[in-house]
Enzyme design. Structure first.
Site, mmCIF file in Angstrom:
data_model
loop_
_atom_site.group_PDB
_atom_site.id
_atom_site.type_symbol
_atom_site.label_atom_id
_atom_site.label_comp_id
_atom_site.label_asym_id
_atom_site.label_seq_id
_atom_site.Cartn_x
_atom_site.Cartn_y
_atom_site.Cartn_z
ATOM 1 N N SER A 20 -9.128 -1.747 7.630
ATOM 2 C CA SER A 20 -8.761 -2.544 6.455
ATOM 3 C C SER A 20 -9.002 -4.018 6.695
ATOM 4 C CB SER A 20 -7.268 -2.386 6.164
ATOM 5 O OG SER A 20 -7.029 -1.337 5.290
ATOM 6 N N ASP A 33 -6.721 -3.789 -3.885
ATOM 7 C CA ASP A 33 -5.711 -3.709 -2.840
ATOM 8 C C ASP A 33 -4.317 -3.683 -3.465
ATOM 9 O OD1 ASP A 33 -4.435 -4.112 -0.192
ATOM 10 O OD2 ASP A 33 -6.456 -4.625 0.421
ATOM 11 N N HIS A 82 -0.522 -6.406 2.380
ATOM 12 C CA HIS A 82 -1.880 -5.961 2.736
ATOM 13 C C HIS A 82 -2.951 -6.657 1.892
ATOM 14 C CE1 HIS A 82 -5.236 -3.028 3.072
ATOM 15 N NE2 HIS A 82 -4.686 -2.678 4.230
#
Ligand SMILES: *[C@@H]1O[C@H](CO)[C@@H](O)[C@H](O)[C@H]1NC(C)=O
Ligand SMILES: *[C@@H]1O[C@H](CO)[C@@H](O)[C@H](O)[C@H]1NC(C)=O
Ligand SMILES: *[C@@H]1O[C@H](CO)[C@@H](O)[C@H](O)[C@H]1NC(C)=O
Length: 785
Positions: free
Chosen positions: A566, A160, A233
């Protein structure tokens, strides 16, 4: 300062030289610009005596194409080749990445032992960028029971944007020492030291050579060239997998609760592969390769690219290698819904995860001047709270035609401040990020925003932490508000933001944005595999960006809410970690099977799962086997197990050339035994019967083998749904097991009654009174050309 004085001259000379070479080169051959290529190698073809090791061989292979025939300087060529080499791949698959011109790449394809040469591709994170502004626990059915499990020595690798180590979700208090088998490392760099790793964050690495090769050197002032996450994220996904419980997580006084990951005692290793400019395949491959060598048990990959073929998709190849090493891989399905055939990551050896809602909502009301009340969702009241007693002028820049236009979409530069100052502005969803529409309205002087879904998003409501008070409305309410605004001379409205509500019915509902099947590459492999929570998910956040992720957002929050596949992918990664902790001997296929056959296909109102885009029942092209049910997955009874050869046999049905297959076999002597009559014969928990165009084929038999992981002596009975277009026979209809891990096989035969223009859906259930082992069934009749 001295350097600054000297540099320009030196630079000038260099650039002159450079200019000179380029000019010269143009007169001879036109060199195409260099790009990153991934070169797949067959290690077994290395000439035995000539090289110290395969790295030496790769270097020589590279040198042979880089070599300039006119150059007598062999040393220069070696130096040049060494500079062009970016990565070598050792574990998940074999080969290297290098900078090559197009001509060099073509020459490379001819090289000894070269299986394939593919240009770098860019992958994207699967978030819908819908953060919101609240602190609440991630309360869903899976978090309570996870406490019961201890001794998690499971390590989850998260590919990520890196990690924000100061987040309380990564507090390692009370955790046992890192297992000695772990070979990972804590790489350091700006803003990240060895101390940022602990017993929770057991590894942190960065992969940037592909990114730098494509986008130029990372500007260390703008971007951390270290595992530190400035995007948020990666912190969010890692915390969703394995965040430690954080009590009293709250935001500016908003709802309080305990935030925790799905496997709160598992450990995470962050592999930073995504940068401000994207996620590059050469970096992703290196990270998977490294993670497998480091010893991760589970890989969580919330990103994807476009799917063209199994052997061209870097993630497909790398995850095959990971599966081979016993690593469970879960990947996001993509946010391309509600369009059909919008899936990414469709390889059968990965678990492909779609997104659904939870039973938590953030209700709000729009009260129109005519007294009409419309309900929607919202998270941010704004600093200046709108009075719910007062009505504000309302404006919509669009028309009553059903096609949105740039100003109805509130795109940058389309709102005239004269028309919007002091008003609530209606914006259509689509084209630009939702939070960006809020920014555009705010900057034009709007008081508030109503974000209206268009037909594509249906009634799906995704809450965002906008920069101004805003309410999101479904398509129906949106239409009503627009109608009212367009037909009244002085339209007004007020917004009431009501906080957090639990126990929402119906839930779960499959998100409109969740990517859908059918599987473009192989319709016989049903995808997605399942769905998990992916709408309005709260988890840890970076200290470097505001909750909307917009550069102009100066708010800082420790937790944030995001939506996207996600977010659903790490839920499945975390639950897989729990299954691995409980059943260390289970293969990746067994874990995937347990998750799929125990998934449920109804909501909390006991109706079939619905699809947010239509409000109608969803189907296996949208929800796969259904919604994860972690407690049940611990004790699935039977599993559809598979090993590497099974997946390889599947590839043998996919019309790959021997060279393309070699990419997967690597140096092993694996070969096709052609034991699968049909790709649908792969021992997948989902069953997809695809009748070819020729109507002469009216009978199709698929085979499955189940392994008993429940009580040694058990008896399962089959129950199969009815179909309009075909009769379905299961044989035998009863399976008697007499020992643990015993395998028994059955056949399922589909006989066409009437070919149907659209696929039919149903299910097969094996049940022993206590456990239900359910497989979704899809029957497709291919249309004649
Ligand atoms: C970590 O958790 C422990 C126990 O809950 C607490 O005492 C400690 O202050 C926490 N550390 C940090 C850095 O938050
Ligand atoms: C749009 O509004 C105008 C004026 O109110 C009306 O005449 C027209 O029928 C409407 N069109 C649609 C498609 O609703
Ligand atoms: C393939 O390799 C395995 C072990 O590496 C060996 O046991 C097997 O006999 C080999 N098979 C063939 C066909 O060479």
């Amino acid at each position: 300062m001295m350097m600054a004085g000297k540099c320009p001259l030196k630079w000038l000379l260099l650039s002159l030289l450079c200019h000179l070479t380029v000019t010269l080169a143009v007169t001879t051959t036109v060199p195409s610009p260099k790009k990153t290529y991934i070169v797949h190698m067959d290690k077994s073809e290395m000439p035995a005596d000539s090289f110290a090791d395969h790295l030496d061989w790769y270097a020589s292979t590279l040198k042979s194409v880089v070599a300039n025939p006119d150059s007598a300087e062999d040393d220069n060529t070696a130096g040049e080749a060494a500079q062009r080499m970016m990565y070598s791949y050792e574990t998940a698959f074999h080969g290297f990445a290098a900078r090559l011109s197009e001509e060099e790449a073509e020459r490379m394809e001819e090289g000894l032992g070269v299986l394939g040469v593919f240009p770098e591709t860019v992958y994207h994170l699967h978030t819908t960028r819908s953060p919101m502004f609240l602190g609440l626990e991630t309360e869903d059915s899976t978090s309570v029971w996870s406490d019961a499990l201890t001794d998690h020595d499971v390590i989850v690798g998260v590919l990520d944007t890196g990690i924000w180590p100061e987040s309380p979700s990564f507090n390692d208090t009370g955790m046992s020492p890192v297992p000695p088998r772990w070979k990972g490392a804590c790489e350091t760099g700006r803003g990240f030291t060895k101390h940022n790793c602990n017993r929770k964050i057991v590894g942190a690495r960065i992969f940037y050579r592909g990114y730098e090769a494509a986008s130029g050197k990372i500007n260390e002032q703008d971007e951390y060239k270290s595992p530190r996450d400035e995007d948020g994220h990666g912190t969010h996904t890692a915390a969703t997998v394995a965040g430690s419980p954080v009590e009293g997580a709250n935001l500016l006084g908003y709802a309080r609760g305990t935030a925790r990951g799905m496997a709160p005692k598992a450990r995470v290793a962050a592999y930073k592969v995504c940068w401000a400019g994207g996620c590059f395949s050469s970096d992703i491959l290196s990270a998977v390769d490294r993670a497998v060598a480091d010893g991760v048990n589970v890989l969580s990959i919330s990103l994807g690219g476009s799917v063209s073929s199994y052997y061209r998709d870097s993630l497909s190849i790398a995850t095959f290698g990971a599966m081979e090493m016993g690593v469970f891989v879960s990947c996001s399905a993509g946010n391309g819904g509600p369009d059909p055939i919008s899936l990414t990551n469709v390889s059968p050896w990965v678990t492909t995860v779609g997104a659904s809602t939870m039973d938590r909502d953030f209700p709000s009301m729009v009260k129109l001047g005519n007294g009409q009340m419309l309900s929607g969702v919202s998270l941010y009241k704004g600093r200046r709270i709108l009075s719910t007693k007062q009505q504000y002028p309302l404006v919509y820049m669009g028309s009553n035609s059903s096609t949105p236009d740039p100003s109805s979409l509130c795109l940058e530069g389309t709102l005239d401040p004269h028309s919007v100052v002091g008003k609530i502005v209606i914006c259509d969803r689509g084209v630009s990020p939702r939070v960006d529409k809020g920014r555009v309205v705010k900057e034009a002087g709007g008081m508030g925003m109503i974000l209206a879904n268009t037909a594509a998003n249906g009634e799906e409501l995704v809450a965002d932490s906008h920069l101004l008070p805003a309410v999101a409305l479904g398509a129906k309410a949106g239409k009503a508000v627009k109608q009212y605004t367009l037909t009244n001379s002085h339209p007004t409205a007020t917004l009431a933001i009501l906080g957090t509500k639990l126990g929402i019915r119906p839930s779960p509902v499959v998100a409109a944005f969740s990517s859908r099947g059918p599987n473009f590459l192989t319709p016989e492999i049903l995808k997605p595999d399942l769905v998990a929570p992916g709408v309005n998910i709260l988890a840890a956040w970076t200290g470097k960006a505001g909750p909307s992720g917009l550069p102009s957002d100066h708010r800082r929050v420790r937790f944030n809410i995001l939506s996207g596949t996600s977010m659903s992918c790490p839920h499945v990664s975390g639950v897989a970690a729990l299954l691995k902790a409980r059943h260390p001997e289970w293969s990746p296929a067994a874990i995937k099977s347990a998750l799929m056959t125990t998934a449920y296909v109804h909501d909390n109102a006991y109706h079939p799962l619905r699809d947010a885009s239509t409000g109608a029942p969803s189907n296996p092209f949208t929800h796969g086997a259904g919604h994860i049910n972690p407690l049940k997955a611990l004790d699935p009874g039977l599993v559809y197990d598979m090993g590497v050869q099974d997946y390889f046999e599947f590839l043998c049905t996919q019309k790959l050339t021997p060279l393309q297959l070699k990419v997967f076999t690597k140096s092993s002597n694996r070969s096709c035994r052609h034991i699968l009559a049909n790709p649908g014969d792969l021992n997948n928990p989902a069953i997809s019967a695809v009748f070819p165009e020729q109507s002469s084929v009216s009978v199709l038999t698929l085979h499955r083998t189940v392994t008993n992981v429940g009580p040694p002596i058990s008896t399962y009975h089959a129950k199969v749904s009815q179909f309009k277009g075909a009769s379905v026979e299961v044989e035998p209809r009863t399976l008697h097991f007499t020992s643990k891990n015993q395998k028994l096989s059955y056949k399922i035969t589909f006989t066409t009654k009437t070919r149907q223009p659209i696929p039919e859906f149903g299910g097969l259930m094996w049940s022993d009174e206590k456990r239900k082992v359910r497989s979704p069934i899809v029957i497709t009749w291919m249309a004649p050309m």
